[in-house]
Design a protein around this motif. Structure first.
Motif, PDB file in Angstrom:
ATOM      1  N   LEU A  18      13.450 108.492  24.469  1.00  0.00           N
ATOM      2  CA  LEU A  18      14.123 109.468  25.321  1.00  0.00           C
ATOM      3  C   LEU A  18      14.360 110.750  24.523  1.00  0.00           C
ATOM      4  N   LEU A  19      13.350 111.575  24.491  1.00  0.00           N
ATOM      5  CA  LEU A  19      13.393 112.838  23.743  1.00  0.00           C
ATOM      6  C   LEU A  19      12.956 113.956  24.690  1.00  0.00           C
ATOM      7  N   PRO A  20      13.875 114.412  25.545  1.00  0.00           N
ATOM      8  CA  PRO A  20      13.497 115.329  26.624  1.00  0.00           C
ATOM      9  C   PRO A  20      12.896 116.647  26.159  1.00  0.00           C
ATOM     10  N   LYS A  21      13.218 117.074  24.936  1.00  0.00           N
ATOM     11  CA  LYS A  21      12.627 118.327  24.446  1.00  0.00           C
ATOM     12  C   LYS A  21      11.159 118.157  24.079  1.00  0.00           C
ATOM     13  N   LEU A  22      10.751 116.898  23.874  1.00  0.00           N
ATOM     14  CA  LEU A  22       9.372 116.626  23.467  1.00  0.00           C
ATOM     15  C   LEU A  22       8.566 115.934  24.550  1.00  0.00           C
ATOM     16  N   TYR A  23       9.186 114.990  25.233  1.00  0.00           N
ATOM     17  CA  TYR A  23       8.456 114.188  26.212  1.00  0.00           C
ATOM     18  C   TYR A  23       9.254 114.099  27.512  1.00  0.00           C
TER      19      TYR A  23
ATOM     20  N   LEU B 234       7.447 107.988  31.514  1.00  0.00           N
ATOM     21  CA  LEU B 234       7.933 106.715  30.986  1.00  0.00           C
ATOM     22  C   LEU B 234       8.437 105.830  32.110  1.00  0.00           C
ATOM     23  N   ILE B 235       9.209 106.400  33.021  1.00  0.00           N
ATOM     24  CA  ILE B 235       9.687 105.643  34.180  1.00  0.00           C
ATOM     25  C   ILE B 235       8.504 105.112  34.981  1.00  0.00           C
TER      26      ILE B 235
ATOM     27  N   GLU C  39      18.580 106.304  20.515  1.00  0.00           N
ATOM     28  CA  GLU C  39      19.571 106.896  19.621  1.00  0.00           C
ATOM     29  C   GLU C  39      20.412 107.905  20.393  1.00  0.00           C
ATOM     30  N   HIS C  40      21.699 107.963  20.062  1.00  0.00           N
ATOM     31  CA  HIS C  40      22.580 108.932  20.719  1.00  0.00           C
ATOM     32  C   HIS C  40      22.255 110.343  20.213  1.00  0.00           C
ATOM     33  N   ARG C  41      21.902 111.202  21.115  1.00  0.00           N
ATOM     34  CA  ARG C  41      21.634 112.598  20.776  1.00  0.00           C
ATOM     35  C   ARG C  41      22.389 113.485  21.757  1.00  0.00           C
ATOM     36  N   ILE C  42      22.885 114.593  21.262  1.00  0.00           N
ATOM     37  CA  ILE C  42      23.664 115.507  22.105  1.00  0.00           C
ATOM     38  C   ILE C  42      22.840 116.756  22.392  1.00  0.00           C
ATOM     39  N   TYR C  43      22.659 117.031  23.674  1.00  0.00           N
ATOM     40  CA  TYR C  43      21.975 118.243  24.106  1.00  0.00           C
ATOM     41  C   TYR C  43      22.961 119.081  24.906  1.00  0.00           C
ATOM     42  N   PRO C  44      22.937 120.387  24.748  1.00  0.00           N
ATOM     43  CA  PRO C  44      23.920 121.228  25.448  1.00  0.00           C
ATOM     44  C   PRO C  44      23.753 121.247  26.964  1.00  0.00           C
TER      45      PRO C  44
ATOM     46  N   SER D 206      22.113 118.632  28.931  1.00  0.00           N
ATOM     47  CA  SER D 206      22.035 117.364  29.654  1.00  0.00           C
ATOM     48  C   SER D 206      22.234 116.198  28.696  1.00  0.00           C
ATOM     49  N   ASP D 207      22.475 115.025  29.278  1.00  0.00           N
ATOM     50  CA  ASP D 207      22.576 113.789  28.524  1.00  0.00           C
ATOM     51  C   ASP D 207      21.324 112.971  28.849  1.00  0.00           C
ATOM     52  N   PRO D 208      20.400 112.796  27.893  1.00  0.00           N
ATOM     53  CA  PRO D 208      19.145 112.090  28.172  1.00  0.00           C
ATOM     54  C   PRO D 208      19.352 110.683  28.712  1.00  0.00           C
ATOM     55  N   TRP D 209      20.362 109.981  28.187  1.00  0.00           N
ATOM     56  CA  TRP D 209      20.601 108.615  28.623  1.00  0.00           C
ATOM     57  C   TRP D 209      21.037 108.571  30.077  1.00  0.00           C
ATOM     58  N   GLU D 210      21.934 109.477  30.462  1.00  0.00           N
ATOM     59  CA  GLU D 210      22.371 109.526  31.856  1.00  0.00           C
ATOM     60  C   GLU D 210      21.224 109.938  32.774  1.00  0.00           C
ATOM     61  N   ARG D 211      20.400 110.852  32.293  1.00  0.00           N
ATOM     62  CA  ARG D 211      19.230 111.276  33.063  1.00  0.00           C
ATOM     63  C   ARG D 211      18.268 110.109  33.262  1.00  0.00           C
ATOM     64  N   PHE D 212      18.047 109.343  32.223  1.00  0.00           N
ATOM     65  CA  PHE D 212      17.161 108.188  32.338  1.00  0.00           C
ATOM     66  C   PHE D 212      17.706 107.185  33.346  1.00  0.00           C
ATOM     67  N   LYS D 213      19.000 106.892  33.267  1.00  0.00           N
ATOM     68  CA  LYS D 213      19.587 105.919  34.190  1.00  0.00           C
ATOM     69  C   LYS D 213      19.462 106.390  35.632  1.00  0.00           C
TER      70      LYS D 213
END
Length: 204
Positions: free
Chosen positions: A102-107, A112-113, A137-142, A144-151
């Motif tokens: 889950l690396l939204p800046k790259l992929y 994946l879904i 891994e927990h990563r902070i983006y200003p 969005s939250d990648p994990w919440e987006r994935f869910k």
């Protein structure tokens, strides 16, 4: 070859988490999406998987195959696979692993879904309900939250994402203030599987 050349904490933590429940992988056919170095697939092989298929893009295949060879893992194959493509011929998986993808800046997450949906549907068509385990891994983006987006995207495909209790985590992947470095989860599919059976069989 970018992110695929490094071993990220989520892969190590996921391996340690599964190590507590080796029966999940024993004698199973395991698919590793976004394998990178192949560390998670190699760990699955050590834990008793009968066959492991490590997949990633063409650029990381040389490193992936070299690591598999060094590990002496005869039950592992490395295959080129791009998220969203049709399943690889002849691969019928019982367990799907995804680590730190889950690396939204790259992929983008949508492929994946789509890949998860394709592989899960392929397994279900053969009467197999696959166990799907993820780690990120927990990563902070200003923005969005990648994990919440994935869910959110997962729920739109009918996936139920269950976070594995922190008691299953390895101490090495916990910060001093008990904040988890990574999140480990499993996926079930609403309407296409018996959720209670799934949770019992695919625990943790």
């Amino acid at each position: 070859i970018g992110t695929g050349s490094a071993v990220w904490p989520a892969a190590g933590g996921r391996s340690k988490c599964l190590e507590k429940h080796e029966d999940i992988l024993r004698d199973q056919v395991v698919l590793d999406l976004g394998s990178g170095t192949g560390i998670l697939g190699i760990a699955a092989n050590i834990m008793g998987a009968s066959k492991v298929v490590c997949t990633d893009v063409e650029e990381v295949q040389e490193l992936l195959k070299e690591n598999i060879h060094t590990a002496g893992a005869d039950a592992i194959t490395a295959e080129v696979y791009y998220w969203g493509q049709d399943p690889l011929p002849g691969v019928h998986t019982n367990v799907i692993l995804v680590s730190d993808c889950l690396l939204p800046k790259l992929y983008p997450m949508e492929p994946l879904i789509k890949a998860l949906d394709i592989w899960i549907s392929a397994s279900l068509s053969t009467g197999v309900v696959p166990c799907v385990y993820m780690s990120t891994e927990h990563r902070i983006y200003p923005y969005s939250d990648p994990w919440e987006r994935f869910k959110l995207l997962a729920s739109m495909k009918g996936f139920q994402v269950d976070v594995i209790p922190s008691a299953e985590y390895d101490q090495a992947y916990t910060l001093d203030d008990d904040v988890q470095v990574c999140t480990y989860s499993k996926l079930a599919v609403h309407g296409r599987t018996d959720l209670e059976d799934y949770k019992g069989r695919c625990s943790p």
